[in-house]
Write a protein that holds these residues in place. Sequence first.
Motif, short mmCIF file in Angstrom:
data_model
loop_
_atom_site.label_atom_id
_atom_site.label_comp_id
_atom_site.label_asym_id
_atom_site.label_seq_id
_atom_site.Cartn_x
_atom_site.Cartn_y
_atom_site.Cartn_z
N THR B 71 -11.73 15.71 5.26
CA THR B 71 -11.30 15.42 4.08
C THR B 71 -10.81 16.74 3.05
O THR B 71 -11.19 17.76 3.60
CB THR B 71 -11.46 14.68 2.66
N GLU B 89 -5.51 4.87 -8.97
CA GLU B 89 -5.00 5.33 -8.28
C GLU B 89 -5.09 6.84 -7.31
O GLU B 89 -4.60 6.97 -5.81
CB GLU B 89 -3.27 5.19 -8.91
N VAL B 90 -5.51 8.32 -7.43
CA VAL B 90 -5.68 9.64 -7.12
C VAL B 90 -6.89 8.93 -5.88
O VAL B 90 -7.02 9.10 -4.65
CB VAL B 90 -5.65 9.98 -8.08
N MET B 93 -5.87 6.50 -2.81
CA MET B 93 -5.05 7.36 -1.96
C MET B 93 -5.92 8.07 -0.58
O MET B 93 -5.59 7.88 0.67
CB MET B 93 -4.11 8.39 -2.26
N HIS B 97 -4.85 4.10 4.97
CA HIS B 97 -3.40 3.36 4.53
C HIS B 97 -3.16 2.00 6.05
O HIS B 97 -2.79 1.65 5.83
CB HIS B 97 -2.80 3.69 5.15
N ASN B 100 -4.78 -1.20 5.59
CA ASN B 100 -3.68 -2.22 4.86
C ASN B 100 -2.86 -2.26 4.45
O ASN B 100 -2.47 -0.50 4.03
CB ASN B 100 -5.16 -2.44 3.62
N ILE B 101 -1.69 -2.63 5.07
CA ILE B 101 -0.04 -2.30 5.57
C ILE B 101 0.20 -2.85 4.12
O ILE B 101 1.56 -2.46 3.62
CB ILE B 101 0.46 -3.00 6.40
N TRP B 102 -0.52 -3.06 3.02
CA TRP B 102 0.35 -3.90 1.76
C TRP B 102 -0.04 -2.91 0.63
O TRP B 102 -0.37 -1.75 0.96
CB TRP B 102 -0.13 -5.40 1.71
N PRO B 103 1.14 -2.76 -0.28
CA PRO B 103 0.72 -1.87 -1.33
C PRO B 103 0.11 -1.94 -2.15
O PRO B 103 -0.90 -0.48 -2.56
CB PRO B 103 3.08 -2.04 -2.09
N TRP B 104 -0.07 -2.91 -2.34
CA TRP B 104 -1.73 -3.27 -3.33
C TRP B 104 -3.22 -3.45 -2.21
O TRP B 104 -2.85 -4.07 -1.64
CB TRP B 104 -1.47 -4.45 -4.27
N GLU B 109 -11.37 -2.88 -1.51
CA GLU B 109 -11.16 -1.49 -1.69
C GLU B 109 -11.39 -0.62 -3.11
O GLU B 109 -11.51 0.05 -3.58
CB GLU B 109 -9.24 -0.43 -1.20
N ARG B 145 -11.71 11.29 -4.24
CA ARG B 145 -11.10 10.77 -3.41
C ARG B 145 -11.39 11.48 -1.74
O ARG B 145 -10.83 10.67 -0.84
CB ARG B 145 -8.76 11.17 -3.64
N ALA B 146 -11.85 12.53 -1.97
CA ALA B 146 -12.25 13.41 -0.76
C ALA B 146 -13.49 12.40 -0.07
O ALA B 146 -13.30 12.02 1.48
CB ALA B 146 -12.37 14.53 -1.01
#
Lengths: 284, 283
Positions: B71, B89-90, B93, B97, B100-104, B109, B145-146
């Motif tokens: 990372t 949200e950062v 990221m 991904h 979990n294929i859903w946007p939320w 998580e 995030r990393a």
Amino acid sequence: MDVLLAPFQYEFFRNGVIAAVLVGGLCALIGVYIVLRGMSFIGHGLSHAVFGGAVVAFILQFNFYVGAVSWGFVAALLINQTVRKTTISADAAIGVVTTASFALGVALISRYRRFSQSFDAALFGNVLGVTPTDIAVIVFVTLAATFMIFFFYKQLLFTTFNSEVAQVYGIPTFWIETWFALILAAVIIASVQIMGVTMIGAALVVPPITIRLLTDSFHRLIIYSTALGALTGLIGMYLSFYVDVSSGASIVLLQSALFCVTLFYVSRVRNRNRLVETPVYGPT
Amino acid sequence: MQPLIELTGVNFGYGAFNVLEDIDLHLHPGQFVGLVGPSGAGKTSLLKLVLDLLTPVEGRIERVRSNLRVTYVPQIETVDWSFPVTAEEVVLMGLDHRQNIWPWPRRSERERARAILDKLEIDHLAERHIRDLSGGQQQRVFLARALVAEPEILVLDEPTTGVDVRSAENIFHWLTHLNQDGMTILLTTHDLNMAAAHVPWVVCLNRRIMAQGPPQEIFTESILEDAYKGEFIVIRQNDMIFVQQKPHSHGLSDVLPDPVEGGLPNHDSREKSANPVSALKES
């Protein structure tokens, strides 16, 4: 109530409303990513590039959609790759690729003047010409774009935020950007009939920047921008019907007016907050 | 022990301009490596080669496995601070991904992201827009995030640029802890004193590797002067090393006060420099 329902007795209006609502929402949805990537000019440019492709398709007697989509997709890819692989900025790449393509269309039109009338509609939008085939194409593109954005929401978000870093985190950024270019080209082709080549750029950009003034949240920006695009599509169609102006122009003028009102409102709120928050220093 | 990433005879350049020449670098599991060198030395390019974002012109880069989890915390200046995302949200990221294929995000998580933010003492800022955070807090968000991706190698590009001394100290403190827990870390920094105090293995770079080893061996006047083409003062006290570049070494002796004597060393030059416009005209 009659004012609202009366136009629906005409088939062209019913078709036009369906198309305008879908196209307005679709352009605003895709526009969020375009604005955040700092490529606001791409919609304007690609719509012009597609115009060149449409003219070529007409001359070679190809299907309009096949010719225009392929042309738009190649133009979008050329812009993407030029920005990725060289030091040329996005606006310069868009300017070169799309203007050259538009120039080709203009050159061909001036050579074969016999079909210039039908291309006026493509340039400025004509709600009278929306056919059931156009609606079917718009519905298909709307479903495809929504599917992509729904299931690749996080990948698209990360790629838009920082493509290079997203690649390190395992996001297939090349494919995401390629898919996005294809969807963008398809959205522009699907929108040409209702918005006109010259108005699509604004329909992509104005709703997202209006909502951006009101929210710092990405998912709210996506939802509200799409809703604003669809709503202005609907109201713009009524304006077009009653004021007798082109559909693309009435939608974009309405969106621009809302942007100005929002900008004015936000500036006033900010100024008021600034006055409230500014500490008053005096003798102690 | 087999290195996680191994660079052998790597050359890299942009067009005809060579940025890196003959780089041999091994990154072993559990190592904490700091890349130091002047601006334009090729530090960021070397990181991007390690991250597989650039391809070498010559030489080879081998990874122990193709699915090695690496990372990256980029330079803070590369971030678009007006982008509409919150700190949480950062961090989200950074998750895989494909799980979990859903946007939320799932509840688990979000809990994971919050736990990392809590560890870095910025849990209370999770809902804030990234623009509304201080430099140190922003840096910690990108570190979070990393970390949420549970990397085997953590790569950071100038993690203390634009943050105050206390925040910089905290960042190196956390990195030391992560390294003690077994994480392999590779970073670039311009803060030589921070590197001397916290980084166990230093690589001094200026287009090629000038020297590498523990800070006691690398932070010497001769190596630094060779790499930076300037004069340095290195002070050693107990286990601590202090590095300071002499202002004279950039040809600024005419305009800067002497650090030892005080005052301007050359009266004539001070008069000349008093009006930069006329000084330019004279030249």
